[in-house]
Write a protein that holds these residues in place. Structure first.
Motif, mmCIF file in Angstrom:
data_model
loop_
_atom_site.group_PDB
_atom_site.id
_atom_site.type_symbol
_atom_site.label_atom_id
_atom_site.label_comp_id
_atom_site.label_asym_id
_atom_site.label_seq_id
_atom_site.Cartn_x
_atom_site.Cartn_y
_atom_site.Cartn_z
ATOM 1 N N GLY A 112 65.469 -15.048 -26.079
ATOM 2 C CA GLY A 112 64.391 -14.070 -25.951
ATOM 3 C C GLY A 112 63.071 -14.754 -25.660
ATOM 4 N N LEU A 113 62.789 -15.794 -26.433
ATOM 5 C CA LEU A 113 61.535 -16.523 -26.198
ATOM 6 C C LEU A 113 61.571 -17.223 -24.847
ATOM 7 N N THR A 114 62.767 -17.724 -24.467
ATOM 8 C CA THR A 114 62.907 -18.338 -23.146
ATOM 9 C C THR A 114 62.538 -17.329 -22.054
ATOM 10 N N GLY A 115 63.070 -16.113 -22.205
ATOM 11 C CA GLY A 115 62.807 -15.084 -21.206
ATOM 12 C C GLY A 115 61.327 -14.796 -21.084
ATOM 13 N N ILE A 116 60.659 -14.677 -22.231
ATOM 14 C CA ILE A 116 59.217 -14.398 -22.197
ATOM 15 C C ILE A 116 58.477 -15.542 -21.518
ATOM 16 N N ALA A 117 58.905 -16.789 -21.825
ATOM 17 C CA ALA A 117 58.261 -17.942 -21.195
ATOM 18 C C ALA A 117 58.462 -17.902 -19.683
ATOM 19 N N VAL A 118 59.687 -17.621 -19.245
ATOM 20 C CA VAL A 118 59.964 -17.596 -17.796
ATOM 21 C C VAL A 118 59.139 -16.494 -17.125
ATOM 22 N N PHE A 119 59.052 -15.332 -17.786
ATOM 23 C CA PHE A 119 58.241 -14.229 -17.245
ATOM 24 C C PHE A 119 56.789 -14.685 -17.079
ATOM 25 N N ALA A 120 56.270 -15.355 -18.114
ATOM 26 C CA ALA A 120 54.865 -15.776 -18.058
ATOM 27 C C ALA A 120 54.651 -16.836 -16.986
ATOM 28 N N ILE A 121 55.615 -17.752 -16.837
ATOM 29 C CA ILE A 121 55.488 -18.771 -15.787
ATOM 30 C C ILE A 121 55.457 -18.084 -14.422
ATOM 31 N N GLY A 122 56.334 -17.113 -14.256
ATOM 32 C CA GLY A 122 56.356 -16.361 -13.003
ATOM 33 C C GLY A 122 55.052 -15.634 -12.766
ATOM 34 N N LEU A 123 54.516 -15.036 -13.825
ATOM 35 C CA LEU A 123 53.255 -14.296 -13.704
ATOM 36 C C LEU A 123 52.125 -15.237 -13.273
ATOM 37 N N THR A 124 52.064 -16.405 -13.935
ATOM 38 C CA THR A 124 51.052 -17.387 -13.547
ATOM 39 C C THR A 124 51.204 -17.738 -12.076
ATOM 40 N N GLY A 125 52.450 -18.000 -11.685
ATOM 41 C CA GLY A 125 52.699 -18.365 -10.295
ATOM 42 C C GLY A 125 52.293 -17.261 -9.339
ATOM 43 N N ALA A 126 52.616 -16.003 -9.704
ATOM 44 C CA ALA A 126 52.302 -14.881 -8.814
ATOM 45 C C ALA A 126 50.794 -14.741 -8.648
ATOM 46 N N LEU A 127 50.040 -15.104 -9.690
ATOM 47 C CA LEU A 127 48.587 -14.982 -9.597
ATOM 48 C C LEU A 127 47.966 -16.167 -8.865
ATOM 49 N N CYS A 128 48.601 -17.344 -8.992
ATOM 50 C CA CYS A 128 47.974 -18.555 -8.440
ATOM 51 C C CYS A 128 48.505 -18.950 -7.066
ATOM 52 N N ALA A 129 49.806 -18.746 -6.839
ATOM 53 C CA ALA A 129 50.420 -19.317 -5.646
ATOM 54 C C ALA A 129 49.786 -18.729 -4.394
ATOM 55 N N GLN A 130 49.606 -19.558 -3.387
ATOM 56 C CA GLN A 130 49.010 -19.099 -2.138
ATOM 57 C C GLN A 130 50.072 -18.979 -1.060
ATOM 58 N N ASP A 131 51.011 -19.894 -1.114
ATOM 59 C CA ASP A 131 52.051 -19.872 -0.102
ATOM 60 C C ASP A 131 52.903 -18.622 -0.267
ATOM 61 N N ARG A 132 53.184 -17.973 0.866
ATOM 62 C CA ARG A 132 53.862 -16.677 0.807
ATOM 63 C C ARG A 132 55.243 -16.775 0.162
ATOM 64 N N LEU A 133 55.977 -17.812 0.540
ATOM 65 C CA LEU A 133 57.335 -17.944 0.016
ATOM 66 C C LEU A 133 57.322 -18.243 -1.486
ATOM 67 N N ARG A 134 56.349 -19.060 -1.888
ATOM 68 C CA ARG A 134 56.253 -19.423 -3.297
ATOM 69 C C ARG A 134 55.927 -18.208 -4.165
ATOM 70 N N ARG A 135 55.144 -17.281 -3.604
ATOM 71 C CA ARG A 135 54.819 -16.078 -4.379
ATOM 72 C C ARG A 135 56.073 -15.244 -4.612
ATOM 73 N N VAL A 136 56.941 -15.220 -3.601
ATOM 74 C CA VAL A 136 58.214 -14.507 -3.788
ATOM 75 C C VAL A 136 59.009 -15.160 -4.912
ATOM 76 N N LEU A 137 59.055 -16.512 -4.889
ATOM 77 C CA LEU A 137 59.784 -17.222 -5.947
ATOM 78 C C LEU A 137 59.208 -16.885 -7.315
ATOM 79 N N ALA A 138 57.875 -16.834 -7.391
ATOM 80 C CA ALA A 138 57.233 -16.538 -8.675
ATOM 81 C C ALA A 138 57.638 -15.155 -9.168
ATOM 82 N N LEU A 139 57.664 -14.190 -8.241
ATOM 83 C CA LEU A 139 58.054 -12.833 -8.647
ATOM 84 C C LEU A 139 59.514 -12.812 -9.110
ATOM 85 N N LYS A 140 60.354 -13.620 -8.427
ATOM 86 C CA LYS A 140 61.754 -13.699 -8.859
ATOM 87 C C LYS A 140 61.839 -14.210 -10.297
ATOM 88 N N LEU A 141 60.974 -15.163 -10.643
ATOM 89 C CA LEU A 141 60.980 -15.680 -12.015
ATOM 90 C C LEU A 141 60.638 -14.561 -13.000
#
Lengths: 480, 96, 326
Positions: free
Chosen positions: B8-37
């Motif tokens: 459960g905590l792992t899932g929350i961590a992965v969600f938060a990492i993805g959220l950070t990535g979705a907010l920060c990433a500039q590269d289009r493909l990387r943003r997709v990866l972040a959303l997948k996380l």
């Protein structure tokens, strides 16, 4: 086989979408017939709701919480009626606006899937099902955004897609937390739940996701470009109807899961105020007509949230009606406005506001339509927009929240200012010496937007029946 | 400590990492990866919520929800990737 | 005494988090995608540990397998367009202005706060229930199938599942619309051995997919997993050029996409009447109807996923258009 009206409302557009996709040559005909039939189904459903109050169908015969139930009451029906009614007129408007065969081929299946998704949202009572529905809406809406195929539209569509996915995932995470704490996902379960910190976290996740989807300032960043660069009928659907689906879920959720603190209601109102001011200034600066109209959507969304917050936490039991009135008013008027803007752009070949009066072509009727729609959006009597704004201010004054009245007034002044830029362009003042061209000033294609614009004004005269209809079946009262 | 707590905590961590990535990433493909996380994190949470201490069987409803979520997510991903491909082609054309 | 499995859980959890961070920080995009695929597979493993084999199968097949293929195909296209196919590393494919580290840290701090809040809400939760357990157990005998997840997907919450197939349909329509007339990057050169491999493995994969579908009513598996495995067949066929979509196949493909949704929705309507509402299968026919729906939905899912991989609608590019797009 006996199919109830509620099922018809959902399945007609779905079958229409499939038929329009497999038979691309007949797409236009199938599309029009389907939207018309959907209007009929909504009408049947309205008769049932008028008689019974609220209508409930437990799909599959499985009662909630195990199964998923569909439920129609006054509010959901008002949304359905707006969607299918506006949808029908936009469909008629699309007949002329989409000349390209490829656009026509894809417009109809995507728009009918969009209609399926929106009808599903307005009938839904299960939060996970709502997540699936907003994704149906999102994919169809992105498809419509990029229908024109230009680079600007694609860029805007991609931003829209990112925002949409992120919003949906935040919502999904919230759904996960609701399940974790309650073990069920239906509205009735939410209503029975004891408020707790953890449920508030779930609610926060879902609401932020919805705000991103409905583009409340400062989460509006994706909206102006997406709505301004789509083709006119798509813009009308996106601005008039699509953003309302997330707004509707927002209204439902905040009723069943009360906001834990007064300050959150104020915060939501403050974001609305931010939207009204920032959007107003951006609309003043916009160089293109469609961009101005898109920014005015940002303003109007903000206004709806001010209506929501107008009388604080205690006022929420009544405030949703003001918000609902503004939702309906904006849906009708904005669809008319985008269609009219599209017509003007078609005739003039551009939509640069500065050069509107330099043309020797005068699409008079489209300009008139635009002005009528603006009356409702600015909120002049007797339009539905006026009734909505008036209800907003009345409630705010009764609660002693004068700041919301002040913001609304400033917003109104700003909207007068930015629409005046357009009106000034409509009146030629003979900047062009050349005679007005061959153009007659009107065309058959103006009929659909004009009807919508007239509706946006005349519905204001029917405000009382609309208000009492909204309350049918305890829409946002006690019963889920 | 039980597996549901850990994951459960792992899932929350992965969600938060993805959220950070979705907010920060500039590269289009990387943003997709972040959303997948983010979607993976949400999946973790629901699977964990369904877990019951063995020998009890898990609740099948969240499992069905996650499967639905996975299919919805690949649909959204496919559309985003199609947009990225088309956009890149159009932009490359302009540079020529 | 500590459960040895818990050590495995902790290691797996650590690996998942590390891979998630690595996916987003890897400089080379190709590496990032591969890391993501490994992450997906490890997550599937974790879900097996949480007694969710159906979900694990779906994640491995669709969330990781087909998604990975889509991502790699897109990367290939982007590098082809940018003319960097020959280069070793695939750095960002979109021209970017670097984000200031301060912004990144601010965002990370913000997300950290959210994580903290969510973690508190999670620790506060009554783990191990409440849930639908009892309701599902009561309703299982009337569902027509023996496997819980299948019963939920195709009976109790079949409306969700229908709409999920609709999402897939919306996606393929949108993708065809977006990519129409887009010329394709030439597929990477695949050796003769690859083609032979494809020919040999294809029948085996078909068998696995059908088996998964068949087992779905009583054991883990079902339409989505089976569909994904069959879609892998399609992807292999497309990659190895054993099948090249032709414009004349378009109409058939359209029917293939809507087949599952159409039958699913049609059955939902046809069973109504006599006091039964939409989706309410008569108990004596429930099993047959569910198998019928599942079978056809599997076909549609397979065709749709393969089409999503292929991307553009197979239309004859006019010479001008083709040149224009290249």
């Amino acid at each position: 086989m006996t199919i109830d009206a509620m099922t018809l409302t959902l399945f007609l557009p779905l079958f229409g979408a499939m038929a329009a996709f497999v038979l691309p040559r007949a797409a236009t005909g199938i599309g029009l017939v389907t939207v018309l039939a959907t209007c009929g189904a909504v009408w049947l459903l309205a008769l049932e709701v008028l008689k019974a109050g609220a209508v409930i169908t437990p799909l599959g015969g499985w009662e909630a919480p195990l199964g998923i139930a569909l439920r129609a009451d006054g509010l959901s029906l008002a949304m359905l009626a707006m969607t299918s009614g506006v949808g029908l007129l936009v469909s008629l408007g699309a007949l002329n606006a989409l000349r390209d065969l490829r656009q026509r081929q894809y417009f109809w299946p995507l728009w009918l899937l969009l209609l399926t998704g929106m009808n599903g949202v307005y009938l839904g009572t299960d939060i996970f099902n709502l997540y699936v529905m907003i994704e149906v809406i999102a994919l169809a809406a992105v498809g419509l955004t990029v229908l024109s195929g230009t680079k600007e539209a694609l860029r805007a569509g991609l931003e829209y897609m990112y925002a949409s996915i992120l919003g949906a995932l935040l919502f999904l995470m919230g759904v996960g937390f609701v399940y974790l704490h309650l073990g069920r996902l239906d509205f009735a379960g939410l209503l029975e739940a004891e408020p707790s910190g953890a449920l508030s976290a779930a609610l926060a996740l879902m609401l932020v996701g919805l705000l991103l989807k409905t583009a409340l300032f400062p989460l509006h960043f994706w909206l102006p470009a997406a709505h301004a660069n789509a083709t006119a009928p798509a813009s009308a659907l996106l601005s008039g109807l699509v953003v309302k689906a997330a707004l509707y879920i927002f209204l439902r959720l905040t009723t069943y899961m009360p906001l834990p603190d007064e300050i959150l209601v104020t915060l939501i109102g403050a974001l609305g105020a931010g939207a009204v001011l920032w959007g107003g200034v951006q609309a003043l600066r916009a160089e293109r007509l469609k961009l101005l109209v898109a920014w005015s959507t940002v303003v109007q969304i903000g206004l709806i949230f001010i209506a929501f917050a107008r009388a604080g936490q205690v006022g929420l039991t009544e405030s949703w009606k003001a918000a609902a009135l503004l939702i309906l008013a904006h849906g009708v008027a904005k669809a008319a406005m985008f269609l009219a803007a599209g017509r003007i752009k078609d005739e003039l070949g551009h939509d640069i506001i500065r050069d509107l009066d330099k043309s020797n072509i005068r699409p008079t009727l489209a300009q008139f339509t635009f002005a009528l729609a603006a009356i409702s959006i600015i909120g002049l009597p007797p339009s539905l927009g006026f009734i909505g704004k008036w209800t907003l201010m009345e409630g705010a004054m009764a609660a002693g929240y004068w700041h919301w009245v002040v913001v609304t007034m400033i917003g109104t002044l700003l909207s007068v200012a930015y629409f005046s830029r357009v009106f000034a362009g409509f009146l030629r003042f003979d900047r062009v010496r050349a005679p007005v061209g061959e153009h007659q000033g009107w065309a058959l294609a103006d009929v659909a937007p004009l009807t919508l614009a007239i509706a946006s004004i005349s519905l204001g005269l029917m405000a009382a029946p609309i208000l009492s209809f909204l309350e049918l079946g305890y829409a946002l009262g006690v019963m889920p | 400590m039980t597996p549901d707590l850990i994951y459960g905590l792992t899932g929350i961590a992965v969600f938060a990492i993805g959220l950070t990535g979705a907010l920060c990433a500039q590269d289009r493909l990387r943003r997709v990866l972040a959303l997948k996380l983010c979607s993976l994190g949400a999946g973790f949470l629901l699977v964990v919520a369904a877990w019951r201490e063995p020998p009890a069987a898990p609740d099948p409803v969240p499992h069905a929800l996650v499967i639905t979520g996975i299919v919805v997510m690949i649909s959204a991903t496919a559309v985003a990737l199609a947009l990225i491909r088309r956009l890149q082609s159009l932009e490359a054309e302009d540079d020529d | 005494m500590t459960d040895p499995f818990l050590i495995l859980d902790l290691l797996l959890a650590g690996a998942v988090i590390a891979l998630a961070i690595a996916t987003l920080t890897a400089r080379d995009l190709f590496a990032a995608i591969v890391l993501f695929i490994v992450l997906g597979l490890l997550s599937a493993l974790a879900w097996v540990r949480l007694s969710a084999p159906d979900v694990a199968l779906a994640e491995a097949a669709i969330g990781t397998g087909v998604t990975g293929a889509l991502l790699l195909k897109t990367l290939h296209h982007l590098r082809y367009v940018a003319g960097t196919l020959g280069e070793q590393a695939a750095h960002g494919v979109t021209p970017v202005t670097p984000v200031p580290m301060s912004v990144i840290w601010a965002n990370a701090a913000f997300c950290g706060l959210i994580t903290l809040g969510l973690a508190i809400a999670f620790l506060d939760a009554p783990l191990g229930g409440p849930g639908f357990d009892a309701l599902v157990a009561d309703a299982m005998p009337a569902s027509g199938v023996d496997h819980g997840v299948t019963a939920v997907l195709l009976n109790f919450r079949s409306y969700d599942t229908l709409m999920e197939v609709v999402v897939l349909l919306a996606a393929v329509i949108a993708v065809w619309q977006i990519e129409r007339g887009l010329s394709e990057a030439p597929a990477p050169d695949l050796s003769v051995i690859w083609q032979g491999f494809a020919r040999l493995t294809l029948p085996a994969i078909v068998v696995v997919g059908t088996y998964l579908l068949w087992k779905g009513s009583e054991a883990p598996g079902g339409a989505f997993q089976g569909g994904a495995v069959l879609a892998a067949v399609g992807i292999l066929l497309l990659l190895s050029r054993l099948y090249v979509p032709h414009p004349s196949h378009r109409a058939l493909a359209r029917w293939g996409f809507v087949l599952g949704t159409g039958v699913f929705a049609g059955v939902a309507l046809l069973v109504t009447g006599g006091g039964r509402v939409t989706f309410e299968y008569p108990p004596e026919h429930a099993k047959t109807l569910i198998l019928l729906i599942e079978g056809l939905v599997t076909v549609s899912i397979a065709v749709t996923l393969a089409a999503l991989f292929h991307g553009r609608e197979p239309v004859a590019l006019r010479a001008k258009e083709a040149g224009h797009d290249a």
